[in-house]
Scaffold this active site. Structure first.
Site, short mmCIF file in Angstrom:
data_model
loop_
_atom_site.label_atom_id
_atom_site.label_comp_id
_atom_site.label_asym_id
_atom_site.label_seq_id
_atom_site.Cartn_x
_atom_site.Cartn_y
_atom_site.Cartn_z
N HIS A 209 1.00 -0.97 0.05
CA HIS A 209 -0.07 0.14 0.00
C HIS A 209 0.92 1.28 -0.02
O HIS A 209 1.94 1.32 0.54
CB HIS A 209 -0.91 0.16 1.22
CG HIS A 209 -1.87 -1.19 1.32
ND1 HIS A 209 -2.62 -1.31 2.44
CD2 HIS A 209 -2.27 -1.90 0.38
CE1 HIS A 209 -3.34 -2.33 2.04
NE2 HIS A 209 -3.38 -2.68 0.73
N PHE A 210 0.39 2.28 -0.53
CA PHE A 210 1.30 3.45 -0.61
C PHE A 210 0.24 4.71 -1.03
O PHE A 210 -0.89 4.54 -1.48
CB PHE A 210 2.45 3.51 -1.66
CG PHE A 210 1.91 3.31 -3.23
CD1 PHE A 210 1.95 2.13 -3.73
CD2 PHE A 210 1.32 4.19 -3.80
CE1 PHE A 210 1.50 1.75 -5.04
CE2 PHE A 210 1.04 4.16 -5.10
CZ PHE A 210 0.88 2.79 -5.79
N LEU A 211 0.95 5.97 -0.93
CA LEU A 211 0.30 7.10 -1.46
C LEU A 211 1.48 7.72 -2.12
O LEU A 211 2.54 8.12 -1.37
CB LEU A 211 -0.41 7.96 -0.10
CG LEU A 211 -1.08 9.06 -0.75
CD1 LEU A 211 -2.25 9.28 0.24
CD2 LEU A 211 -0.27 10.43 -0.91
N GLU A 212 1.28 8.39 -3.37
CA GLU A 212 2.26 8.76 -4.13
C GLU A 212 1.86 9.90 -4.79
O GLU A 212 1.07 10.11 -5.11
CB GLU A 212 2.40 7.68 -5.17
CG GLU A 212 3.82 7.78 -5.93
CD GLU A 212 4.11 6.57 -6.79
OE1 GLU A 212 4.83 5.53 -6.53
OE2 GLU A 212 3.64 6.58 -8.08
N ASN A 335 -9.78 -6.05 -6.04
CA ASN A 335 -10.19 -7.38 -5.29
C ASN A 335 -11.53 -7.44 -5.05
O ASN A 335 -12.07 -6.79 -4.10
CB ASN A 335 -9.61 -7.47 -4.11
CG ASN A 335 -7.91 -7.89 -4.28
OD1 ASN A 335 -7.44 -8.35 -5.18
ND2 ASN A 335 -7.41 -8.19 -3.01
N PRO A 383 -1.59 1.01 -10.70
CA PRO A 383 -0.32 1.35 -9.90
C PRO A 383 1.01 0.62 -10.39
O PRO A 383 0.78 -0.30 -10.44
CB PRO A 383 -0.67 1.11 -8.47
CG PRO A 383 -1.91 0.03 -8.45
CD PRO A 383 -2.40 0.19 -10.15
N HIS A 409 -4.07 -5.24 -13.04
CA HIS A 409 -4.22 -4.39 -11.85
C HIS A 409 -2.93 -3.59 -11.33
O HIS A 409 -2.91 -2.63 -10.68
CB HIS A 409 -4.77 -5.16 -10.71
CG HIS A 409 -3.84 -5.74 -9.85
ND1 HIS A 409 -2.89 -6.93 -10.30
CD2 HIS A 409 -3.31 -5.63 -8.31
CE1 HIS A 409 -2.28 -7.30 -9.41
NE2 HIS A 409 -2.53 -6.64 -8.20
N GLY A 410 -1.83 -4.15 -11.77
CA GLY A 410 -0.69 -3.65 -11.64
C GLY A 410 0.51 -4.43 -12.19
O GLY A 410 0.29 -4.90 -13.09
N GLY A 412 2.90 -7.91 -10.51
CA GLY A 412 3.19 -8.91 -9.69
C GLY A 412 4.62 -8.88 -9.14
O GLY A 412 5.48 -8.46 -9.79
#
Lengths: 486, 140
Positions: A209-212, A335, A383, A409-410, A412
């Site tokens: 998880h992050f905030l960028e 998800n 992301p 989704h991104g 892996g």
């Protein structure tokens, strides 16, 4: 334990589509379809994710195919990067095919700021975000809800927190499902889940998880970019988080419920972790009712996180977030299990689509897309991992026809956590990224090392496949300026 | 705090804990120490509070799952981390005892990883050469 590499058959359909034939395993009710190219397939074959794709194909009521996106990798029961839809009467619902972090997802916020305007204040901005946004192990959020209000978070999703002052109506309009799934049932949520979720609203979490804070560095489709309000050189903010302990507990609770239910309904599965119950059953309805609560909690969480970020920007730049143009572009879940109408064998029918590490990508014209985006298709926010690019794409009719309106989704993981920590020994990942102009602030000592860029597949490769396969079309690409993580 | 008899192992994107003990009680204590290290790294904790625990399950692996889930729940909701164990009665289907532990303080203590859940994947408890061995994978 080393996962065995795939040795089964894989038929090439075209450069971006591969099939595991039903003949691979006698219990398969449908084929497996993998969206990938040769390059990504080499990694995909290394773990048991393809076996998992084949296992999912055994499940009762599965429609069309067990699908895999190019970022697929091994997961509990069902692979991450998997999509599977089930008939409403004959089909099942499975907590393992949604994942522990129900409605883990991502939202993208635009700003009117340019990189030039942000750079002089970047360190202050990232430090302030790091200070203001609870992240990491054992951190509580400031936003507490009473038990009574918790029911409203669960049934009203982000609308409720917006009503409490954590945003505006447009935010909900620009969220998948308007930030709320109907038919959420708090009575199906355990006391344990309530307790775990009680102090986690407005917390980022940890792990990936992050905030960028990002800048748009490439525009692929100018028309679509204009509709989204994006242009080159513009600063954006991306939030990646989910339903926190609330969702993890619900998944845990229902893995047990569905495991017990399988004997009751005479369902056998090739892998215990694909525990499931008929959609049309007490257990199936209970899980869906609880999962929707988790989904709504996650949308509320991302709404709160965005609100906290807006407040930080206000303090750092001395202007209101509205003046800074910090509007939500879109929020997507990756998800989730949803009831959706899809065309199957020429007929429109309702199916239960499971997306685990896959994003909805509805086409232009679809009524569920906000009107302002309807001409271009649903925004798909992808992301990248720490230090790498992120993307905005738009959904296509092809995705609707081939993958139940789904996309990747991104990216892996390709490296284990301990391997990543070993490779980071003697290095400062933060230092290396800073030399590339990216400021990273993370809480856990090993966390940043474990999330280093080389631990992941290259998201550019993943997005390239999705674009070339026609499932979603690239609109813009962003690169990171700074990131906070737990 | 019992002497360390556990180790971690890689499992795709997540982490596994393997431990052993002469008795089931010892094994369960070692597993708990492993989980604690994942959450709080090498933070020095002092036993300041006491909790009692009473669990039953169908078999030893399910009991191990229930035990670790209970510890994770205590940590998630109250930041409680175990330090000393007085597990008086541990059979393959039941566990009873007390645990002394500390409260995790993110301001003072080292942050480990967020453990989302204790999974059922490769969950194992078995006896071999007179010693109990256990294995579990946690979702990070």
């Amino acid at each position: 334990m080393k996962e065995r590499a795939w040795t089964g058959s894989l038929e090439k359909i075209d450069d971006y589509r591969w099939r595991i034939p039903q003949s691979y395993s006698s219990g398969m009710r449908v084929p497996g379809i993998i969206f990938s190219d040769e390059k990504l397939l080499r990694d995909i074959k290394e773990d048991q994710s393809l076996q998992q794709v084949a296992n999912v194909a055994h499940l009762p009521g599965i429609v069309k195919a067990s699908m895999a996106m190019p970022d697929i990798h091994w997961g509990y029961g069902a692979p991450i990067g998997g999509v599977a839809a089930f008939d409403m009467k004959e089909g099942i619902v499975s907590p393992g095919m949604v994942g522990y972090d129900q409605n883990c997802g991502v939202r993208l916020v635009r700003t009117d700021l340019t990189e030039e305007e942000v750079q002089p204040k970047l360190r202050t901005l990232i430090a302030s975000l790091f200070n203001d946004i609870p992240c990491g192990v054992g951190m509580s959020g400031e936003i507490r809800v009473s038990r009574k209000d918790a029911d409203r978070v669960m049934t009203e999703g982000s609308r409720w927190v917006i009503g409490k002052g954590y945003g505006v109506a447009e935010d909900a309009a620009h969220t998948e499902s308007q930030g709320c799934l109907d038919d959420a049932d708090p009575s199906q949520v355990s006391d344990r889940a309530f307790k775990r979720g009680s102090d986690q609203l407005g917390t980022l979490g940890s792990g990936n998880h992050f905030l960028e804070v990002q800048v748009v560095d490439t525009v692929f489709d100018e028309t679509a970019a204009n509709v989204l309000g994006l242009h080159e050189g513009q600063v954006t903010v991306m939030v990646h988080s989910g339903s926190r302990g609330f969702g993890y507990q619900i998944c845990d609770d229902y893995l047990e419920v569905t495991e017990r239910a399988m004997a009751k309904y005479g369902i056998s599965v090739p892998d215990r972790q694909l525990a499931c119950a008929p959609i049309d059953s007490e257990e199936g309805r209970s899980y869906l009712g609880a999962m929707r609560c988790a989904a709504n909690y996650a949308w509320s969480n991302r709404q709160c996180l965005m609100h906290l970020a807006r407040m930080t920007f206000e303090r750092v730049f001395g202007k209101s977030w509205e003046t800074l143009g910090m509007r939500l572009i879109y929020d997507v879940a990756h998800n989730i299990a949803k009831f959706e109408k899809h065309r199957v064998n020429g007929d429109e029918r309702m199916v239960c689509v499971h997306r685990k590490g896959a994003t909805r990508a509805f086409p232009p014209g679809h009524p569920e897309i906000p009107e302002v985006y309807r001409s271009i298709g649903q925004p798909v926010i992808i992301p990248g991992d720490m230090g790498r690019n992120s993307y905005v794409l738009v959904g296509t009719q092809q995705a609707m026809e081939e993958s139940f309106g789904s996309s990747c989704h991104g990216a892996g993981r390709v490296m284990s956590r301990s391997e990543a920590v070993r490779r980071a020994a003697g290095r400062s990942i933060e230092g290396e990224l800073e030399r590339q102009g990216i400021i990273v602030m993370g809480r856990g000592r090993k966390g940043v090392a474990e999330e280093q860029p080389s631990a992941y597949k290259d998201v550019n490769d993943v997005v390239q496949v999705v674009h070339n396969a026609g499932l979603a079309k690239r609109v813009v690409r962003m690169r990171p300026l700074g990131v906070i993580k737990g | 705090m019992p002497e360390k008899d556990y180790e971690f192992f890689d499992h795709t994107a997540d982490i596994g804990i393997r431990a052993q003990g002469t008795t089931l009680a010892e094994l369960f204590a070692q597993m708990a120490q492993g989980l604690t290290e994942l959450l709080a790294e090498d933070t020095v904790l002092t036993p300041q509070q006491m909790r009692s625990v009473r669990l039953t399950a169908l078999d030893a692996p399910s009991l191990l799952l229930a035990w670790l889930q209970e510890l994770l729940f205590w940590f998630s909701t109250e930041r409680f981390l175990p330090v000393e164990y007085a597990l008086d009665e541990v059979t393959e289907t039941s566990l009873r005892g007390t645990v002394r532990g500390d409260t995790f303080d993110p301001a003072r203590h080292a942050q480990g990883r967020e453990v989302k859940a204790i999974t059922r994947h490769l969950l194992e408890v078995k006896q071999h050469n007179g010693r109990w061995h256990g294995q579990v994978i946690v979702d990070i």
